[in-house]
Design a protein around this motif. Sequence first.
Motif, PDB file in Angstrom:
ATOM      1  N   ARG A 104       0.667  -1.296   0.232  1.00  0.00           N
ATOM      2  CA  ARG A 104       0.236  -0.253  -0.105  1.00  0.00           C
ATOM      3  C   ARG A 104       0.924   1.522  -0.424  1.00  0.00           C
ATOM      4  N   LEU A 105       1.507   1.212   0.817  1.00  0.00           N
ATOM      5  CA  LEU A 105       2.447   2.705   0.743  1.00  0.00           C
ATOM      6  C   LEU A 105       3.652   2.249  -0.038  1.00  0.00           C
ATOM      7  N   ALA A 106       4.414   2.081  -1.216  1.00  0.00           N
ATOM      8  CA  ALA A 106       4.586   1.384  -1.919  1.00  0.00           C
ATOM      9  C   ALA A 106       3.603   2.079  -3.861  1.00  0.00           C
ATOM     10  N   LYS A 107       2.440   1.895  -3.231  1.00  0.00           N
ATOM     11  CA  LYS A 107       1.484   2.031  -4.707  1.00  0.00           C
ATOM     12  C   LYS A 107       0.966   3.690  -3.701  1.00  0.00           C
ATOM     13  N   ASN A 108       1.535   4.031  -3.146  1.00  0.00           N
ATOM     14  CA  ASN A 108       0.901   4.970  -2.921  1.00  0.00           C
ATOM     15  C   ASN A 108       2.051   6.205  -3.389  1.00  0.00           C
ATOM     16  N   LEU A 109       3.446   5.667  -2.787  1.00  0.00           N
ATOM     17  CA  LEU A 109       4.614   6.957  -3.606  1.00  0.00           C
ATOM     18  C   LEU A 109       4.816   7.109  -5.111  1.00  0.00           C
ATOM     19  N   MET A 110       4.264   5.137  -5.261  1.00  0.00           N
ATOM     20  CA  MET A 110       4.700   5.282  -6.850  1.00  0.00           C
ATOM     21  C   MET A 110       2.983   6.185  -7.712  1.00  0.00           C
ATOM     22  N   ASN A 111       1.877   6.244  -7.081  1.00  0.00           N
ATOM     23  CA  ASN A 111       1.033   7.118  -7.505  1.00  0.00           C
ATOM     24  C   ASN A 111       1.156   8.906  -7.307  1.00  0.00           C
ATOM     25  N   ASP A 112       1.966   9.435  -6.327  1.00  0.00           N
ATOM     26  CA  ASP A 112       3.169  11.018  -6.326  1.00  0.00           C
ATOM     27  C   ASP A 112       4.115  10.971  -7.039  1.00  0.00           C
ATOM     28  N   TRP A 113       4.885  10.081  -7.797  1.00  0.00           N
ATOM     29  CA  TRP A 113       6.019   9.750  -8.660  1.00  0.00           C
ATOM     30  C   TRP A 113       4.845  10.443  -9.662  1.00  0.00           C
ATOM     31  N   LYS A 114       3.897   9.538 -10.347  1.00  0.00           N
ATOM     32  CA  LYS A 114       3.681   9.724 -11.256  1.00  0.00           C
ATOM     33  C   LYS A 114       2.898  10.847 -11.599  1.00  0.00           C
ATOM     34  N   GLN A 115       2.904  12.158 -11.066  1.00  0.00           N
ATOM     35  CA  GLN A 115       1.758  12.704 -11.015  1.00  0.00           C
ATOM     36  C   GLN A 115       2.830  13.720 -10.755  1.00  0.00           C
ATOM     37  N   THR A 116       3.991  13.490 -10.432  1.00  0.00           N
ATOM     38  CA  THR A 116       4.572  14.733 -10.511  1.00  0.00           C
ATOM     39  C   THR A 116       5.959  14.312 -11.918  1.00  0.00           C
ATOM     40  N   GLY A 117       5.535  13.484 -12.455  1.00  0.00           N
ATOM     41  CA  GLY A 117       6.369  13.185 -13.866  1.00  0.00           C
ATOM     42  C   GLY A 117       7.256  12.129 -13.930  1.00  0.00           C
ATOM     43  N   TYR A 118       8.147  11.729 -12.331  1.00  0.00           N
ATOM     44  CA  TYR A 118       8.955  10.591 -12.505  1.00  0.00           C
ATOM     45  C   TYR A 118       8.970   9.354 -12.692  1.00  0.00           C
ATOM     46  N   LEU A 119       8.689   9.312 -14.272  1.00  0.00           N
ATOM     47  CA  LEU A 119       7.319   7.765 -14.437  1.00  0.00           C
ATOM     48  C   LEU A 119       9.027   7.055 -14.302  1.00  0.00           C
ATOM     49  N   LYS A 120      10.505   7.722 -14.258  1.00  0.00           N
ATOM     50  CA  LYS A 120      11.900   6.518 -14.733  1.00  0.00           C
ATOM     51  C   LYS A 120      11.635   5.813 -12.839  1.00  0.00           C
ATOM     52  N   ALA A 121      11.429   6.798 -11.991  1.00  0.00           N
ATOM     53  CA  ALA A 121      11.896   6.591 -10.519  1.00  0.00           C
ATOM     54  C   ALA A 121      10.204   5.176 -10.439  1.00  0.00           C
ATOM     55  N   VAL A 122       9.729   5.292 -11.338  1.00  0.00           N
ATOM     56  CA  VAL A 122       7.936   4.726 -10.673  1.00  0.00           C
ATOM     57  C   VAL A 122       8.201   3.659 -11.402  1.00  0.00           C
ATOM     58  N   GLU A 123       9.230   3.588 -12.829  1.00  0.00           N
ATOM     59  CA  GLU A 123       8.903   2.173 -13.378  1.00  0.00           C
ATOM     60  C   GLU A 123      10.182   1.084 -12.389  1.00  0.00           C
ATOM     61  N   CYS A 124      11.183   2.092 -11.671  1.00  0.00           N
ATOM     62  CA  CYS A 124      12.002   0.860 -11.123  1.00  0.00           C
ATOM     63  C   CYS A 124      11.880   0.200 -10.168  1.00  0.00           C
ATOM     64  N   LEU A 125      10.838   1.026  -9.707  1.00  0.00           N
ATOM     65  CA  LEU A 125      10.657   0.725  -8.552  1.00  0.00           C
ATOM     66  C   LEU A 125       8.993  -0.676  -8.430  1.00  0.00           C
ATOM     67  N   GLU A 126       7.954  -0.552  -9.165  1.00  0.00           N
ATOM     68  CA  GLU A 126       6.715  -1.219  -9.746  1.00  0.00           C
ATOM     69  C   GLU A 126       7.911  -2.303 -10.420  1.00  0.00           C
ATOM     70  N   ARG A 127       8.789  -2.031 -11.064  1.00  0.00           N
ATOM     71  CA  ARG A 127       9.172  -3.425 -11.581  1.00  0.00           C
ATOM     72  C   ARG A 127      10.029  -4.874 -11.157  1.00  0.00           C
ATOM     73  N   ALA A 128      10.777  -4.124 -10.033  1.00  0.00           N
ATOM     74  CA  ALA A 128      11.082  -5.245  -8.765  1.00  0.00           C
ATOM     75  C   ALA A 128      10.551  -5.156  -7.697  1.00  0.00           C
ATOM     76  N   LEU A 129       9.231  -4.817  -7.095  1.00  0.00           N
ATOM     77  CA  LEU A 129       9.054  -5.114  -5.841  1.00  0.00           C
ATOM     78  C   LEU A 129       8.243  -5.977  -5.197  1.00  0.00           C
ATOM     79  N   GLU A 130       7.961  -6.718  -6.485  1.00  0.00           N
ATOM     80  CA  GLU A 130       7.430  -8.491  -5.689  1.00  0.00           C
ATOM     81  C   GLU A 130       8.572  -8.730  -5.597  1.00  0.00           C
ATOM     82  N   ARG A 131      10.064  -8.949  -5.951  1.00  0.00           N
ATOM     83  CA  ARG A 131      11.225  -9.182  -5.504  1.00  0.00           C
ATOM     84  C   ARG A 131      11.735  -8.570  -4.238  1.00  0.00           C
TER      85      ARG A 131
END
Length: 407
Positions: free
Chosen positions: A302-329
């Motif tokens: 939940r915390l990771a999802k909220n963080l990635m949503n905030d990054w999407k709104q500010t345009g930090y898409l590369k950071a979102v991709e970096c965390l989202e792709r590896a989150l499960e592992r």
Amino acid sequence: MREEYREKRIFENVDTGGGEYSLEAVVRSAAQRMIQGALEAEVTEFLGRLPGEKSEAAEGFRGYRNGHHKERKISTAVGALTLRQPRVSDVPTEAGEYRSQLLRPYKRRSEGLDSLFPRLFIEGLATRDFEPALRALIGEEAPLSPSSISRLNKQFKDEYNEWKSRRLDDLEIIYMWADGIYLKAGIADEKLCALVVMGADRTGKKHLLAIVEGYRESKESWLELLRDLKNRGMNEPAIAVADGALSFWAALPEVWHQTKKQLCWLHKIRNILDKLPKAEHKEATERIRAVYLSEEKVNAERLAKNLMNDWKQTGYLKAVECLERALERLLTFHAFPSEHARHLRTTNPIESPFAAVKLRTNAARRFRTPRSALHLLFKLLQRSEKGWQRLSFPEKLKEVKLPDNLL
């Protein structure tokens, strides 16, 4: 009067080399007399008779005393000792050749010094530092050239080769950590890449399982290392912790396909921050920290999802991709006892011992090849292994099941 006479007799036999009397001089002189006496006793035992005595029977004849060989200086921990090896002549063929077991041919150092040099090297002295550091201790004429010391350190290579071929059947490895460590070594421009694998057994004790020279952490290098561990009897671990290097994760399933995968949070945080403006680093670090410190996986997601949503709104898409792709592992550790979370979130069990190793980088650079430096790194890690702390709450390891096919 008797004590004064005894003291006078002691100092009359002390060879101070023209200097003042000292405890070291007394010890050195006494050691020299004792060893010389032992050499004479060896001849007496071989011949079966004291000096001046004749052999009682012809069949017992084993030769004659024939003076001494040229004086020889032997370096010891108490200084250089001057010794004269007794000589035996006319030894019958059936009696065998006389050889001293105490002072072998061409010997110039005691066994204690031979073992001392490598230990001092591990502690921090480089080859060029030995001579000025030890001259005062073992004498000005001691054989301490860099080449002789380098030959002594050949034992590092022999010990490493023996260690890396040992069997691992008696270990039951539950957790495994892997990392590639780069250090400056040798005269080449390319750094030494040491592939390191550590493991924790059922009792929580950590073991250094492998350290080899890799080629830029390639898949082939990791695959060769993992296959070697398996061939030597290592079981399939329950979980492997490593950074995001694709080469290790590509090699792991070809050897152990049921081992769970945990990415190192410290490495991932560095990757994420590299994709954010510096002004965002402090807040991002705090929020990421809240994610991996969450006791429940659901809350972490939940915390990771909220963080990635905030990054999407500010345009930090590369950071979102970096965390989202590896989150499960990154959250795999939640499948294991919570008491072990701090051990499984990062590759710190490897990073921490290497902090001390990197202090020896300057000394390692004096080696001719990276492989020579690898032998030193092995000895440093092997020494530090004795002080590694066990995992917290080792009794919880009983709850961890290994892959069924290798139990």
